[in-house]
Design an enzyme around this catalytic site. Structure first.
Site, PDB file in Angstrom:
ATOM      1  N   LYS A   1      11.426   3.204  40.860  1.00 50.29           N
ATOM      2  CA  LYS A   1      11.635   4.355  41.729  1.00 50.29           C
ATOM      3  C   LYS A   1      10.904   5.551  41.139  1.00 50.29           C
ATOM      4  O   LYS A   1      11.474   6.437  40.517  1.00 50.29           O
ATOM      5  CB  LYS A   1      13.126   4.652  41.886  1.00 50.29           C
ATOM      6  CG  LYS A   1      13.408   5.509  43.127  1.00 50.29           C
ATOM      7  CD  LYS A   1      13.057   4.764  44.396  1.00 50.29           C
ATOM      8  CE  LYS A   1      13.191   5.608  45.628  1.00 50.29           C
ATOM      9  NZ  LYS A   1      12.715   4.976  46.833  1.00 50.29           N
TER      10      LYS A   1
ATOM     11  N   SER B   1      11.937   2.513  51.752  1.00 46.94           N
ATOM     12  CA  SER B   1      13.161   3.150  51.303  1.00 46.94           C
ATOM     13  C   SER B   1      14.087   3.409  52.493  1.00 46.94           C
ATOM     14  O   SER B   1      14.563   2.461  53.103  1.00 46.94           O
ATOM     15  CB  SER B   1      12.841   4.430  50.528  1.00 46.94           C
ATOM     16  OG  SER B   1      13.829   4.675  49.547  1.00 46.94           O
TER      17      SER B   1
END
Length: 581
Positions: free
Chosen positions: A189, A380
């Site tokens: 991430k 996402s």
């Protein structure tokens, strides 16, 4: 009494004047529209110029005076472009297609969808020619589908492989004392990695390299088939920049001839056996060819979710749970709608808004067939709202996955010390508060970290349920890792590779529909305040002014920083701002 009567008469007269003036302008607009009606002439060549901004969904300007006054923001709908190419295949007046565009203002997956549609067009037996003074890499990828491809004798082809650049701000933060406090879950991430380090992590380098190679393999495979050049030869050409002039491009079979534009136009005349007439893709769409007509009663609703996800209403540029959930409810309520296709083109954003949209889709799935079509991005939060579909269809070059969560909060403590600012707080309770001018304390970090972990767990559970996978299996391919559609098919995050058309066909099959028509959502409300902005000077686009002042590259950087500034709450968002060149 006389004064009040005169006042009321004046007010009434003012409003009557406004309405008369408004309808006068509408009448003028209507007359101009009739005079400028687009007519497709015999022996026409459809000119594919894709420099105008291309969006998955570009509904007509809500202000009816926008086009007349020149204050609208022009864009082309991907759906309309694809429909127009379909219609051109059967249109006797269209003899062929000419691809002549300086650059392509569309994403990679959108470009791939247009290219596939052009391959279908060639099956009609009609020609496709391409010409340019210079080819960008994406432009060449699209144009390589042509039967004959031409380049200006002093032009070049920018064919060198794909690169992606990420800017890192850690040293800048240390120097000036302003930084981002980061809390995240997922080793990949890396949306916030530039704030934590001054160089790229191995995990980030691994994922970028993986999806760049996946996209490049699509490019080279399709160009190889079209131009009859092996993939190995194409990679050698890219390594050596062997498209850098017309002679090298011709010697390496990237083009069929180096000619000037007037010679190219002669070739179009020869192909049509007459003096050819060109009609732009925009005008062809205006003529009514951007739609596929149908008399079927049954409908498939296509709901477009495009842009970053924010908590709120949303608009044509931004996904908000307000406008998207209204669209879902309308589609469910319509008895003639037998299936829903959610078209996602989003890097993600607000975790809360993503959850609210997911919930509305979960309810809709109990009533209607639900299929997801992924565009350039479905990452996402974009994947969050897609994961519970009956079938997920992605383009091979779609960027998806990025199942991870982060929070980023600006902190100016070091800067405040340098310039002599001291912040003192007074509070009634010892709660987990945060100040821009104080270091983040452990209590606030722990509370926020708990929220990040909770949302990550929820996200993974949503995916596990939607994809019929275990939590552990999803977690193994999650961690914020980004995948192309091709890679996502291999690891189970999508079901099929294909276009929006393929997703619609899949929905029709699941709903057992033999004939149907498409109903597009959302319906964007007309802003009546803007309908009275008759002066172009009252409708100046501030982005255009900034772009003119800053230049394209600096303006992009400004927009990127501005997007991060406006992030609120915990984010499920693509790992970084990415531009593939």
């Amino acid at each position: 009494m006389k004064f009040l009567r005169n006042l009321l008469a004046s007010i009434l007269g003012f409003f009557i004047s406004i309405f008369i003036l408004f309808f006068l302008f509408v009448g003028i607009a209507s007359l101009i529209g009739k005079e400028d009606a687009v007519v497709v002439k015999p022996n026409s060549v459809l000119e594919l110029d894709l420099t105008t901004s291309i969006k998955d969904y570009a509904p007509k300007e809500s202000n009816p005076l926008g086009e007349v006054l020149g204050v609208e923001n022009p864009s082309l709908s991907l759906e309309a472009i694809l429909n127009a190419i379909d219609n051109a295949q059967l249109d006797e007046k269209i003899k062929g297609i000419s691809i002549q565009t300086n650059f392509i203002n569309a994403g990679i997956a959108q470009t791939q969808a247009i290219r596939k549609k052009l391959i279908d067009f060639k099956e009609s037996g009609k020609f496709i020619y391409a010409y340019n003074d210079n080819y960008t890499q994406k432009n060449y990828y699209l144009s390589s589908v042509a039967d004959s491809l031409f380049l200006n004798p002093v032009g070049q082809i920018d064919f060198k492989g794909l690169t992606s650049e990420v800017l890192y701000y850690k040293d800048f933060e240390d120097k000036y004392g302003v930084k981002m406090e980061v809390i995240r879950h997922g080793k990949y991430k890396s949306a916030v990695e530039p704030y934590l380090d001054n160089k790229m992590s191995e995990a980030n380098r691994e994922q970028i390299s993986s999806f760049l190679n996946s996209i490049w393999s699509e490019y080279t495979k399709e160009i190889s088939t079209a131009r009859n050049i092996s993939v190995a030869e194409l990679n050698t050409i890219a390594d050596n920049s062997d498209g850098r002039n017309a002679t090298l491009a011709l010697n390496n079979k990237l083009i069929d001839a180096s000619i000037y534009e007037d010679q190219y136009l002669d070739k179009l005349d020869n192909a049509t056996n007459s003096k050819s007439k060109t009609i732009s893709i925009a005008d062809y769409i205006k003529s009514g060819k951007g739609r596929i007509s149908s008399t079927a009663k049954d409908k498939i609703a296509v709901i477009y979710a495009q842009g970053q996800i924010i908590y709120g209403e949303g608009n044509q540029e931004i996904i908000g749970q307000g406008i998207i959930n209204k669209a879902i409810k309308k589609a469910v309520k319509d008895k003639n709608v037998k299936a829903i296709v959610l078209r996602v083109n989003s890097p993600g954003g607000s975790a809360l808004a993503s959850e609210l949209i997911w919930r509305e889709l979960e309810l809709a799935k109990k009533e209607k067939t639900l299929v997801v079509s992924m565009g350039n991005l479905a990452a996402s939060g974009g994947y969050y709202i897609a994961c519970n579909a009956d079938i997920i269809v992605a383009e091979p070059t779609t960027i998806t996955g990025s199942i991870g969560v982060f929070g980023a909060i600006p902190n100016a403590y070091e800067l405040s010390k340098k310039i002599g600012i001291n912040a003192e707080q007074v509070a009634t309770n010892n709660s987990a508060n945060y100040s821009l001018f104080e270091p983040m304390d452990k209590k606030f970090y722990d509370v926020t970290k708990e929220g990040v972990e909770q949302i990550y767990t929820t996200f993974v559970n949503r995916v596990a349920k939607g994809r019929n996978m275990t939590f552990e299996k999803v977690d193994a391919i999650a961690q914020g890792r980004v995948w192309t559609g091709k890679e996502a098919l291999e690891n189970g995050l999508v079901d099929e590779l294909g276009s929006l058309d393929d997703a619609i066909n899949a929905a029709a099959q699941l709903a057992e529909l033999k004939s149907y028509k498409i109903r597009n959502y959302p319906n964007y409300e007309v802003d009546y305040k803007n309908m009275f902005k008759f002066s172009p000077f009252m409708s100046v686009n501030k982005d255009d002014i900034l772009k003119e002042a800053l230049g394209d590259e600096t303006f992009k950087l400004f927009k990127q920083i501005n997007e991060f500034k406006n992030l609120e709450g915990i984010q499920t968002r693509l790992p970084y701002i990415m531009e593939i060149k």
